[in-house]
Design a protein around this motif. Structure first.
Motif, PDB file in Angstrom:
ATOM      1  N   MET A  43       0.833  -1.200   0.000  1.00  0.00           N
ATOM      2  CA  MET A  43       0.000   0.000   0.000  1.00  0.00           C
ATOM      3  C   MET A  43       0.870   1.252   0.000  1.00  0.00           C
ATOM      4  O   MET A  43       1.933   1.269   0.625  1.00  0.00           O
ATOM      5  N   PRO A  44       0.435   2.305  -0.703  1.00  0.00           N
ATOM      6  CA  PRO A  44       1.230   3.546  -0.712  1.00  0.00           C
ATOM      7  C   PRO A  44       1.240   4.188   0.668  1.00  0.00           C
ATOM      8  O   PRO A  44       0.292   4.033   1.450  1.00  0.00           O
ATOM      9  N   GLU A  45       2.322   4.886   0.957  1.00  0.00           N
ATOM     10  CA  GLU A  45       2.425   5.596   2.225  1.00  0.00           C
ATOM     11  C   GLU A  45       1.370   6.700   2.291  1.00  0.00           C
ATOM     12  O   GLU A  45       1.107   7.374   1.290  1.00  0.00           O
ATOM     13  N   PRO A  46       0.725   6.885   3.453  1.00  0.00           N
ATOM     14  CA  PRO A  46      -0.245   7.980   3.576  1.00  0.00           C
ATOM     15  C   PRO A  46       0.439   9.329   3.408  1.00  0.00           C
ATOM     16  O   PRO A  46       1.596   9.512   3.793  1.00  0.00           O
ATOM     17  N   LEU A  47      -0.278  10.259   2.829  1.00  0.00           N
ATOM     18  CA  LEU A  47       0.275  11.584   2.578  1.00  0.00           C
ATOM     19  C   LEU A  47       0.464  12.328   3.895  1.00  0.00           C
ATOM     20  O   LEU A  47      -0.418  12.333   4.756  1.00  0.00           O
ATOM     21  N   VAL A  48       1.619  12.952   4.042  1.00  0.00           N
ATOM     22  CA  VAL A  48       1.902  13.784   5.207  1.00  0.00           C
ATOM     23  C   VAL A  48       2.069  15.216   4.711  1.00  0.00           C
ATOM     24  O   VAL A  48       2.916  15.490   3.841  1.00  0.00           O
ATOM     25  N   LEU A  49       1.266  16.123   5.236  1.00  0.00           N
ATOM     26  CA  LEU A  49       1.276  17.508   4.790  1.00  0.00           C
ATOM     27  C   LEU A  49       1.944  18.418   5.815  1.00  0.00           C
ATOM     28  O   LEU A  49       1.784  18.223   7.025  1.00  0.00           O
ATOM     29  N   ALA A  50       2.641  19.419   5.308  1.00  0.00           N
ATOM     30  CA  ALA A  50       3.182  20.450   6.183  1.00  0.00           C
ATOM     31  C   ALA A  50       2.053  21.360   6.653  1.00  0.00           C
ATOM     32  O   ALA A  50       0.998  21.455   6.011  1.00  0.00           O
ATOM     33  N   PRO A  51       2.232  22.041   7.779  1.00  0.00           N
ATOM     34  CA  PRO A  51       1.209  22.998   8.225  1.00  0.00           C
ATOM     35  C   PRO A  51       0.953  24.059   7.160  1.00  0.00           C
ATOM     36  O   PRO A  51       1.850  24.411   6.374  1.00  0.00           O
ATOM     37  N   GLY A  52      -0.273  24.566   7.143  1.00  0.00           N
ATOM     38  CA  GLY A  52      -0.611  25.610   6.190  1.00  0.00           C
ATOM     39  C   GLY A  52      -2.047  25.490   5.713  1.00  0.00           C
ATOM     40  O   GLY A  52      -2.842  24.713   6.261  1.00  0.00           O
ATOM     41  N   LEU A  53      -2.371  26.267   4.686  1.00  0.00           N
ATOM     42  CA  LEU A  53      -3.721  26.291   4.129  1.00  0.00           C
ATOM     43  C   LEU A  53      -3.699  25.643   2.755  1.00  0.00           C
ATOM     44  O   LEU A  53      -2.879  25.998   1.894  1.00  0.00           O
ATOM     45  N   TYR A  54      -4.617  24.711   2.532  1.00  0.00           N
ATOM     46  CA  TYR A  54      -4.722  23.984   1.267  1.00  0.00           C
ATOM     47  C   TYR A  54      -6.096  24.281   0.653  1.00  0.00           C
ATOM     48  O   TYR A  54      -7.137  23.948   1.232  1.00  0.00           O
ATOM     49  N   ILE A  55      -6.090  24.938  -0.508  1.00  0.00           N
ATOM     50  CA  ILE A  55      -7.324  25.305  -1.198  1.00  0.00           C
ATOM     51  C   ILE A  55      -7.676  24.157  -2.142  1.00  0.00           C
ATOM     52  O   ILE A  55      -6.922  23.852  -3.072  1.00  0.00           O
ATOM     53  N   VAL A  56      -8.831  23.524  -1.895  1.00  0.00           N
ATOM     54  CA  VAL A  56      -9.179  22.293  -2.605  1.00  0.00           C
ATOM     55  C   VAL A  56     -10.468  22.496  -3.393  1.00  0.00           C
ATOM     56  O   VAL A  56     -11.520  22.792  -2.824  1.00  0.00           O
ATOM     57  N   ALA A  57     -10.395  22.336  -4.715  1.00  0.00           N
ATOM     58  CA  ALA A  57     -11.591  22.410  -5.558  1.00  0.00           C
ATOM     59  C   ALA A  57     -12.385  21.111  -5.438  1.00  0.00           C
ATOM     60  O   ALA A  57     -11.818  20.019  -5.349  1.00  0.00           O
TER      61      ALA A  57
END
Length: 282
Positions: free
Chosen positions: A1-15
Motif C-alpha cells: 500500500m502507498p504511504e499515507p500523505l503527510v502535509l506540512a502545516p498551512g492552508l490547502y485550497i481544494v476544488a
C-alpha cells in the motif's frame, strides 16, 4: 500500500465537483484525507462529499457570515496543522469569501497551496463557443432590475466575452436586460454543468429569454455574452423594435438612453420617436 500523505502545516485550497463526483482529483482526495480540519461553506454539503469519499474529518463552517474570530481560529490552527478550504461546489474563492482567509494566512507567513480543479466559470467558457482569448468574469448579477442594468452598462463596453453567474428564477429577466443593453451579441446559457442533463444553449438574448420563460430552469446558471459587435447603421424598423422592447421594461428616459447608446443613434430623436410610439399604442 502507498504511504499515507503527510502535509506540512498551512492552508490547502481544494476544488470540489460542481456536479459530477467523478471530477474529484486523486490529489484533492489525498489532501482532504491528510488535513487536520476542513473549513467549508456548509458542513452538510461537505459532509455528504466526505461520506462519498469514505473520509472523516472535523468540519468548520467558514462562509460569508464568518466573523473575525472564526478566521483567527483557523489561522492559529494552520500555524501548526494542515487545514483545507473548500466551497460547496467548484474552486474556492470564485464568488465566495475565501480570499480573506488566504490574505490573512499570507500576512502571517503561512504557506498557502492551491489545488486546481472544477470551476463552473471555466467549464461554461469551454462549452459556449464564444471567444475565449479575452474574458471578464462579473460574478453574480444583481437581482434588482436597476442594479443589474447598471452592471451590464458598466461592463458592456469591455471588448471581451462577459461571464456571469445567475439563478433560474432570474434568468429570463437577465436575458431581457441583455437584449436591450447588449443588443446584437451572441449569448450562451450553460446549466446543469457536468450532470446528466447538462445544457449549453446559444442564440440571441431575446430568443433565449423566450425559451427559458417557456421552460423555467432550476439551479445556478452561467450566462455568457460575446464581445461587442461592430456597429451597423440600424434601419427604422430595427430602431422601433429596440425602442418597444426597452419601453416595456424601462421608463422612457432610460429606455431611450439605453437604445441610443446601444445603436449609436441620436438620443433626442429617439425620445421623440418614443413619444410617437406611445401615442400610436392602442
Amino acid at each position: 500500500m502507498p504511504e499515507p500523505l503527510v502535509l506540512a502545516p498551512g492552508l490547502y485550497i481544494v476544488a470540489t465537483p460542481i456536479g459530477n463526483l467523478g471530477d474529484m482529483t486523486r490529489r484533492a482526495i489525498d489532501v482532504l484525507g491528510a488535513v487536520t480540519v476542513i473549513a467549508c461553506e456548509d458542513t452538510r454539503v461537505t459532509g455528504k462529499l466526505m461520506a462519498h469519499l469514505g473520509l472523516k474529518k472535523p468540519l468548520r463552517r467558514y462562509d460569508d457570515h464568518a466573523d473575525v474570530a472564526a478566521r483567527d481560529g483557523l489561522i492559529a490552527l494552520m500555524r501548526a496543522e494542515p487545514v483545507a478550504l473548500v466551497s460547496d461546489a467548484g474552486t474556492p474563492l470564485i464568488s465566495d469569501p475565501g480570499y480573506r482567509l488566504v490574505r490573512a494566512a499570507q500576512a502571517e507567513g503561512i504557506a498557502v497551496t492551491s489545488l486546481p480543479g472544477p470551476s463552473a466559470l471555466i467549464t461554461a467558457l469551454t462549452l459556449a463557443g464564444l471567444p475565449t482569448d479575452r474574458f471578464l468574469f462579473g460574478g453574480f448579477l444583481p437581482g434588482k432590475d436597476k442594479a443589474r442594468g447598471d452592471m451590464l452598462r458598466e461592463l458592456g463596453a469591455v471588448p471581451a466575452t462577459l461571464v456571469f453567474y445567475d439563478t433560474g428564477p432570474r434568468l429570463a429577466d437577465t436575458l431581457d436586460a441583455m437584449a436591450t443593453i447588449l443588443p446584437g451579441r451572441e449569448i450562451a446559457v450553460a446549466r446543469e454543468l457536468t450532470k446528466m442533463f447538462e445544457e449549453c444553449r446559444r442564440g440571441s438574448a431575446a430568443e433565449l429569454a423566450a425559451h427559458y420563460r417557456e421552460h423555467p430552469p432550476r439551479g445556478e446558471i452561467v450566462v455568457l455574452a460575446g464581445p461587442p459587435v461592430a456597429p451597423v447603421a440600424p434601419d427604422a424598423e430595427a430602431i422601433d423594435a429596440a425602442l418597444r422592447a426597452a419601453l416595456e421594461r424601462l421608463p422612457m428616459s432610460q429606455a431611450t438612453k439605453d437604445v441610443a447608446r446601444a445603436l449609436g443613434v441620436d438620443r433626442h430623436a429617439l425620445y421623440r420617436r418614443a413619444l410617437e410610439l406611445q401615442a400610436e399604442a392602442p
